[in-house]
Design a protein around this motif. Sequence first.
Motif, PDB file in Angstrom:
ATOM      1  N   VAL A 153      -3.280  -9.104   3.577  1.00 36.51           N
ATOM      2  CA  VAL A 153      -2.192  -8.192   3.252  1.00 36.51           C
ATOM      3  C   VAL A 153      -0.942  -8.970   2.818  1.00 36.51           C
ATOM      4  O   VAL A 153      -0.177  -8.530   1.952  1.00 36.51           O
ATOM      5  CB  VAL A 153      -1.966  -7.222   4.451  1.00 36.51           C
ATOM      6  N   LEU A 156      -0.740  -9.613  -0.906  1.00 34.73           N
ATOM      7  CA  LEU A 156      -0.262  -8.470  -1.702  1.00 34.73           C
ATOM      8  C   LEU A 156       1.252  -8.334  -1.597  1.00 34.73           C
ATOM      9  O   LEU A 156       1.931  -8.022  -2.587  1.00 34.73           O
ATOM     10  CB  LEU A 156      -0.948  -7.173  -1.242  1.00 34.73           C
ATOM     11  N   GLN A 157       1.784  -8.591  -0.413  1.00 37.19           N
ATOM     12  CA  GLN A 157       3.229  -8.513  -0.237  1.00 37.19           C
ATOM     13  C   GLN A 157       3.938  -9.519  -1.145  1.00 37.19           C
ATOM     14  O   GLN A 157       4.972  -9.230  -1.735  1.00 37.19           O
ATOM     15  CB  GLN A 157       3.608  -8.746   1.237  1.00 37.19           C
ATOM     16  N   LEU A 160       4.256  -8.093  -4.541  1.00 43.67           N
ATOM     17  CA  LEU A 160       5.310  -7.069  -4.582  1.00 43.67           C
ATOM     18  C   LEU A 160       6.685  -7.740  -4.576  1.00 43.67           C
ATOM     19  O   LEU A 160       7.598  -7.326  -5.295  1.00 43.67           O
ATOM     20  CB  LEU A 160       5.175  -6.097  -3.403  1.00 43.67           C
ATOM     21  N   THR A 166       2.992  -1.500  -6.959  1.00 42.86           N
ATOM     22  CA  THR A 166       1.693  -1.182  -6.348  1.00 42.86           C
ATOM     23  C   THR A 166       0.651  -0.912  -7.436  1.00 42.86           C
ATOM     24  O   THR A 166      -0.464  -1.426  -7.389  1.00 42.86           O
ATOM     25  CB  THR A 166       1.843   0.048  -5.418  1.00 42.86           C
ATOM     26  N   VAL A 170      -2.867  -3.041  -8.623  1.00 40.28           N
ATOM     27  CA  VAL A 170      -4.194  -2.462  -8.857  1.00 40.28           C
ATOM     28  C   VAL A 170      -4.724  -2.937 -10.219  1.00 40.28           C
ATOM     29  O   VAL A 170      -5.870  -3.382 -10.342  1.00 40.28           O
ATOM     30  CB  VAL A 170      -4.158  -0.916  -8.777  1.00 40.28           C
ATOM     31  N   GLN A 174      -7.957  -5.354 -10.905  1.00 41.79           N
ATOM     32  CA  GLN A 174      -9.049  -4.926 -11.783  1.00 41.79           C
ATOM     33  C   GLN A 174      -9.303  -5.957 -12.879  1.00 41.79           C
ATOM     34  O   GLN A 174     -10.457  -6.217 -13.247  1.00 41.79           O
ATOM     35  CB  GLN A 174      -8.727  -3.566 -12.421  1.00 41.79           C
TER      36      GLN A 174
ATOM     37  N   GLU B   3       8.525  -1.512  -3.124  1.00 43.98           N
ATOM     38  CA  GLU B   3       7.224  -1.069  -2.636  1.00 43.98           C
ATOM     39  C   GLU B   3       6.725  -2.047  -1.588  1.00 43.98           C
ATOM     40  O   GLU B   3       6.989  -3.246  -1.674  1.00 43.98           O
ATOM     41  CB  GLU B   3       6.250  -0.965  -3.811  1.00 43.98           C
ATOM     42  N   THR B   4       6.040  -1.538  -0.592  1.00 43.13           N
ATOM     43  CA  THR B   4       5.577  -2.405   0.487  1.00 43.13           C
ATOM     44  C   THR B   4       4.105  -2.172   0.774  1.00 43.13           C
ATOM     45  O   THR B   4       3.531  -1.162   0.374  1.00 43.13           O
ATOM     46  CB  THR B   4       6.365  -2.159   1.794  1.00 43.13           C
ATOM     47  N   VAL B   5       3.558  -3.117   1.489  1.00 44.58           N
ATOM     48  CA  VAL B   5       2.143  -3.027   1.862  1.00 44.58           C
ATOM     49  C   VAL B   5       2.008  -2.198   3.140  1.00 44.58           C
ATOM     50  O   VAL B   5       2.986  -1.885   3.802  1.00 44.58           O
ATOM     51  CB  VAL B   5       1.558  -4.434   2.096  1.00 44.58           C
ATOM     52  N   ILE B   6       0.755  -1.871   3.444  1.00 51.34           N
ATOM     53  CA  ILE B   6       0.429  -1.162   4.688  1.00 51.34           C
ATOM     54  C   ILE B   6      -0.211  -2.191   5.632  1.00 51.34           C
ATOM     55  O   ILE B   6      -1.123  -2.914   5.231  1.00 51.34           O
ATOM     56  CB  ILE B   6      -0.597  -0.039   4.423  1.00 51.34           C
ATOM     57  N   HIS B   7       0.269  -2.270   6.843  1.00 49.05           N
ATOM     58  CA  HIS B   7      -0.366  -3.134   7.854  1.00 49.05           C
ATOM     59  C   HIS B   7      -1.160  -2.244   8.806  1.00 49.05           C
ATOM     60  O   HIS B   7      -0.608  -1.698   9.748  1.00 49.05           O
ATOM     61  CB  HIS B   7       0.699  -3.895   8.666  1.00 49.05           C
ATOM     62  N   TRP B  27      -4.601  -1.521   1.959  1.00 51.22           N
ATOM     63  CA  TRP B  27      -3.359  -2.259   2.244  1.00 51.22           C
ATOM     64  C   TRP B  27      -2.220  -1.812   1.329  1.00 51.22           C
ATOM     65  O   TRP B  27      -1.097  -2.284   1.442  1.00 51.22           O
ATOM     66  CB  TRP B  27      -3.580  -3.765   2.071  1.00 51.22           C
ATOM     67  N   LEU B  28      -2.549  -0.966   0.342  1.00 54.87           N
ATOM     68  CA  LEU B  28      -1.530  -0.420  -0.562  1.00 54.87           C
ATOM     69  C   LEU B  28      -1.678   1.099  -0.553  1.00 54.87           C
ATOM     70  O   LEU B  28      -2.777   1.613  -0.312  1.00 54.87           O
ATOM     71  CB  LEU B  28      -1.722  -0.958  -1.992  1.00 54.87           C
ATOM     72  N   GLU B  29      -0.581   1.775  -0.849  1.00 57.71           N
ATOM     73  CA  GLU B  29      -0.551   3.234  -0.760  1.00 57.71           C
ATOM     74  C   GLU B  29      -1.436   3.869  -1.839  1.00 57.71           C
ATOM     75  O   GLU B  29      -1.168   3.708  -3.035  1.00 57.71           O
ATOM     76  CB  GLU B  29       0.901   3.686  -0.945  1.00 57.71           C
ATOM     77  N   LEU B  57      -6.619   4.843  -4.377  1.00 60.07           N
ATOM     78  CA  LEU B  57      -5.787   3.678  -4.700  1.00 60.07           C
ATOM     79  C   LEU B  57      -6.107   3.196  -6.122  1.00 60.07           C
ATOM     80  O   LEU B  57      -5.206   2.978  -6.935  1.00 60.07           O
ATOM     81  CB  LEU B  57      -6.017   2.562  -3.667  1.00 60.07           C
ATOM     82  N   LEU B  58      -7.405   3.073  -6.423  1.00 58.40           N
ATOM     83  CA  LEU B  58      -7.796   2.625  -7.771  1.00 58.40           C
ATOM     84  C   LEU B  58      -7.365   3.630  -8.843  1.00 58.40           C
ATOM     85  O   LEU B  58      -7.156   3.259 -10.005  1.00 58.40           O
ATOM     86  CB  LEU B  58      -9.309   2.391  -7.843  1.00 58.40           C
ATOM     87  N   LEU B 193      -7.957  -5.404  -1.534  1.00 60.50           N
ATOM     88  CA  LEU B 193      -7.051  -4.244  -1.516  1.00 60.50           C
ATOM     89  C   LEU B 193      -7.039  -3.528  -0.169  1.00 60.50           C
ATOM     90  O   LEU B 193      -6.344  -2.528   0.008  1.00 60.50           O
ATOM     91  CB  LEU B 193      -7.420  -3.265  -2.638  1.00 60.50           C
TER      92      LEU B 193
END
Lengths: 202, 200
Positions: A153, A156-157, A160, A166, A170, A174, B3-7, B27-29, B57-58, B193
Motif C-alpha cells: 500500500v 501506491l501512496q 499519489l 487514483t 489504475v 494496466q 487522494e489517499t490509499v486505503i489501509h 488499496w484504492l477507492e 476499481l478497474l 492494487l
Amino acid sequence: MTSPTTDVIDLLVGIAAGSPLDRLRAERPETRLNAQKSYQALFEPAHQGDVTQDERLAVAVFVAGLHATADISEFYASGLADKTLATAVGAEVEKGRTHGPYGRYPAGPLSGEDRSGLVYEVSGDSRNALGSKLAAALEHSHLLVFRPRESNVGALQKLLDEGWTTTGVVTLSQIVAFLAFQIRVVTGLKALAADTAQSASA
Amino acid sequence: MTETVIHPEIENRPNVFTQAEIGWTPWLEPLTEAELTERHWAGLVDASRSKSPYFMLLARDPEILQARTKTDKDIFYNVTAGLPRADRELAATAASRTNGCIFCASVHSRFASHHSKRTEDVQRLLDEGTQADLGSRWNALVSVSSALTETPVEFGTPDIGKLREEGLSDLEIADLIHAAAFFNWANRLMLSLGEPTPAK
C-alpha cells in the motif's frame, strides 16, 4: 472507434497474412481483436485521462527494456514526442535490469521461498530528466515487473504523493500489467513460429 | 483534493497458497454504483461485476477494463478445438504460483481442480511449487508456463518441443501461451492494487 493501426502483436511477431501463425490466430478472433483493443485503449486512448501519451509510452519503453525485448522497446519509443525521454529511460533500463520474479511473501510458511533482489530507484540525474511524476512511475513499474508479490500500500501512496491520481494509478498499473502479457504472447508466438519453420524445413 | 490509499485492517492475512475461497480487498477507492456512467457499465461487461470492489476499481479506466475482460473470457472459455479448460486453469495457477499471487492461485487452482478432478495434484503444485511432480503432461505444462513467467522471459523453441512431445497441437500450444501470459497481466493487478482476505 476503429483504428487503421496494424495488429500490434502480428507486427511484433512478424506474422504475415496467410502464414501458419496468421491462420492460428484467426482461430481465436476474439482474443486477437481484444488484445489489439487493449493496446488501443492504453496507447491510443479515446479519453487521455490522467496519464499523458508520453508517460504511457515512456513506461512501455521501460517495461519492454526490462524484459530485454529490444524490438518491442523500440516500437514504443518510436511514438515518443519527447525524444530525450527515450534516452533517459534507456539509461534507467540499464540500471534496472535483473531477473525475476523475486521478493518477500507475507511472513509465514512461504517465507522460506523469499528471494531478495534489486530494489530499483531512479538516480538523481535521471530524476531531473524524467521529472518526479514519471520517475515514481518507473520505480513502481520495476516493482510490478520483477517483484509483484512485494507490492504494498505504501508503493501506491508514493505514486499519489508524486501527483498520480487514483484513476491514473489504475491506468499505470494496466499499462505495466498489459505489457507483461503482450511481451509474453509475442515471445511465445515467435518461438512457436520458429519451431514450426524448423519442423517444416527438417 | 488529495487522494489517499486505503489501509485495510485484516486479521489472519492469508500467507499460504490455498484452494479455499479467500477474498480480496482494494488499496484504492473503487467507484460507487452512483458514479457509474454508461461508459463505466460498458467497461464492466457484466453488470453483476458492479458488486466486485476489484472490477469497480478497474472501472476507473473502463476502456481497458472492457478489452481486458473480453480477452480474458476468450482465452479461458473458448475451447473450440484447443486446449482443455483444465489445462488453461493449470497454466493460470502455475503462473500465479511463480509470481506469488496467493489470491489468483486460489481462484484458478479451484477451477483447475474442478475441471480436471485432480484436486490433490493441484494442491501439490500449490504446496511444493512448480517443481512438484504431477506426471509428464502436467509437468510440461507447468514448466513451460513458469518459464514464460520469468522476466526476462526464459522461453524458446525447447519449450515448444516439450509441449509437442506431450502431443499438443499448434493451437493448443498457442492457447497455453495465452493462458500463462494472461496471468502475468492479472497477477500484477491483483498483487498491486489490493490484498487477499481470509476465507469466511
